[in-house]
Motif scaffolding. Structure first.
Motif, PDB file in Angstrom:
ATOM      1  N   ARG A  19       0.823  -1.208   0.000  1.00  0.00           N
ATOM      2  CA  ARG A  19       0.000   0.000   0.000  1.00  0.00           C
ATOM      3  C   ARG A  19       0.855   1.255   0.000  1.00  0.00           C
ATOM      4  NH1 ARG A  19      -5.508  -0.414   1.399  1.00  0.00           N
ATOM      5  NH2 ARG A  19      -6.181  -2.560   1.455  1.00  0.00           N
ATOM      6  N   VAL A  58       0.045   7.353  -1.046  1.00  0.00           N
ATOM      7  CA  VAL A  58      -0.439   7.834  -2.333  1.00  0.00           C
ATOM      8  C   VAL A  58      -0.632   9.338  -2.198  1.00  0.00           C
ATOM      9  CG1 VAL A  58      -2.355   7.824  -3.991  1.00  0.00           C
ATOM     10  CG2 VAL A  58      -1.520   5.666  -3.038  1.00  0.00           C
ATOM     11  N   ILE A  79      -2.179  12.506  -4.223  1.00  0.00           N
ATOM     12  CA  ILE A  79      -3.007  12.945  -5.350  1.00  0.00           C
ATOM     13  C   ILE A  79      -2.673  14.400  -5.619  1.00  0.00           C
ATOM     14  CG2 ILE A  79      -5.339  13.318  -6.200  1.00  0.00           C
ATOM     15  CD1 ILE A  79      -6.247  11.075  -4.323  1.00  0.00           C
ATOM     16  N   THR A 130       3.480   6.704  -4.348  1.00  0.00           N
ATOM     17  CA  THR A 130       2.871   6.860  -5.666  1.00  0.00           C
ATOM     18  C   THR A 130       2.325   8.269  -5.780  1.00  0.00           C
ATOM     19  OG1 THR A 130       2.259   4.527  -5.709  1.00  0.00           O
ATOM     20  CG2 THR A 130       1.158   5.969  -7.286  1.00  0.00           C
ATOM     21  N   VAL A 137       0.157  10.818  -8.162  1.00  0.00           N
ATOM     22  CA  VAL A 137      -0.857  10.756  -9.207  1.00  0.00           C
ATOM     23  C   VAL A 137      -1.219  12.169  -9.646  1.00  0.00           C
ATOM     24  CG1 VAL A 137      -3.207  10.034  -9.777  1.00  0.00           C
ATOM     25  CG2 VAL A 137      -1.830   8.658  -8.203  1.00  0.00           C
ATOM     26  N   ARG A 181       6.820   6.277  -7.749  1.00  0.00           N
ATOM     27  CA  ARG A 181       6.029   5.936  -8.935  1.00  0.00           C
ATOM     28  C   ARG A 181       5.196   7.162  -9.316  1.00  0.00           C
ATOM     29  NH1 ARG A 181       1.063   1.707  -8.871  1.00  0.00           N
ATOM     30  NH2 ARG A 181       0.566   1.769 -11.091  1.00  0.00           N
ATOM     31  N   HIS A 182       5.327   7.595 -10.561  1.00  0.00           N
ATOM     32  CA  HIS A 182       4.567   8.763 -11.050  1.00  0.00           C
ATOM     33  C   HIS A 182       3.552   8.293 -12.075  1.00  0.00           C
ATOM     34  CE1 HIS A 182       4.430  12.578 -13.680  1.00  0.00           C
ATOM     35  NE2 HIS A 182       3.549  12.690 -12.716  1.00  0.00           N
ATOM     36  N   ALA A 190      -7.886  11.289 -10.029  1.00  0.00           N
ATOM     37  CA  ALA A 190      -8.489  10.530  -8.942  1.00  0.00           C
ATOM     38  C   ALA A 190      -9.968  10.896  -8.960  1.00  0.00           C
ATOM     39  CB  ALA A 190      -7.852  10.905  -7.617  1.00  0.00           C
ATOM     40  N   THR A 207      -8.650   2.797  -0.695  1.00  0.00           N
ATOM     41  CA  THR A 207      -8.324   2.779  -2.121  1.00  0.00           C
ATOM     42  C   THR A 207      -8.732   4.094  -2.773  1.00  0.00           C
ATOM     43  OG1 THR A 207     -10.431   1.758  -2.735  1.00  0.00           O
ATOM     44  CG2 THR A 207      -8.560   0.267  -2.393  1.00  0.00           C
ATOM     45  N   LEU A 245      -5.923   2.284  -6.652  1.00  0.00           N
ATOM     46  CA  LEU A 245      -4.664   2.247  -5.910  1.00  0.00           C
ATOM     47  C   LEU A 245      -4.954   2.049  -4.430  1.00  0.00           C
ATOM     48  CD1 LEU A 245      -2.796   5.363  -7.367  1.00  0.00           C
ATOM     49  CD2 LEU A 245      -2.247   2.967  -7.779  1.00  0.00           C
ATOM     50  N   TYR A 261      -3.904   2.298  -0.468  1.00  0.00           N
ATOM     51  CA  TYR A 261      -3.011   3.179   0.271  1.00  0.00           C
ATOM     52  C   TYR A 261      -3.102   2.905   1.765  1.00  0.00           C
ATOM     53  CZ  TYR A 261      -7.149   5.969   1.504  1.00  0.00           C
ATOM     54  OH  TYR A 261      -8.370   6.374   1.977  1.00  0.00           O
ATOM     55  N   LEU A 321      -2.796   8.816   2.701  1.00  0.00           N
ATOM     56  CA  LEU A 321      -3.204   9.534   1.502  1.00  0.00           C
ATOM     57  C   LEU A 321      -2.991  11.024   1.724  1.00  0.00           C
ATOM     58  CD1 LEU A 321      -4.684   9.399  -1.289  1.00  0.00           C
ATOM     59  CD2 LEU A 321      -6.824   9.647   0.001  1.00  0.00           C
TER      60      LEU A 321
END
Length: 128
Positions: A3, A6, A8, A31, A33, A73-74, A80, A89, A98, A100, A103
């Motif tokens: 996880r 993440v 956003i 990650t 996003v 990770r891009h 979103a 998620t 995704l 997480y 977040l």
């Protein structure tokens, strides 16, 4: 799937947050996003000179190589569209989801258009 974190929003705030996590020793998955097609970036100071210049309007704060080196990770060009807090998620506009642990919402803002008729070309909005 692990996880991790993440983020956003892949503008300056999101990009710098991802880099700071690594600089501060976070070793879990990160990650980033963003709905824009390019790398995390900073905007120049707003001025007449910046508007009239041929210089690029944005400057990347990290290259693909730096993000890869730092295991960030891009995911670009997707939005979103839903957050399921109970399931931890984020659903993306491409249909993927995704997971997480944590977040961060770093989506920035959208300029408010002036509700004045007749502005024509006299008003320039500096964001999309």
């Amino acid at each position: 799937m692990a996880r991790g974190m993440v983020i956003i929003g892949a503008g300056e705030c999101g990009g710098r947050a991802a880099l700071a996590l690594r600089d501060l020793g976070y070793d879990g998955p990160v990650t980033l996003v963003g709905d824009e097609p390019h790398l995390p970036y900073e905007r120049p100071p707003l001025s007449k000179e910046a508007m009239a210049s041929d210089a690029p309007a944005i400057k990347a704060i990290a290259s693909d190589e730096v993000l890869a080196e730092k295991s960030i990770r891009h995911i670009h060009s997707v939005q979103a569209v839903a957050i399921d807090r109970a399931a931890h998620t984020v659903r993306l506009s491409d249909g993927s989801a995704l997971p997480y642990d944590k977040l961060l919402l770093a989506t920035g803002s959208t300029p408010r258009k002036l509700p004045m008729p007749g502005l024509g070309g006299r008003c320039v909005y500096l964001r999309t």
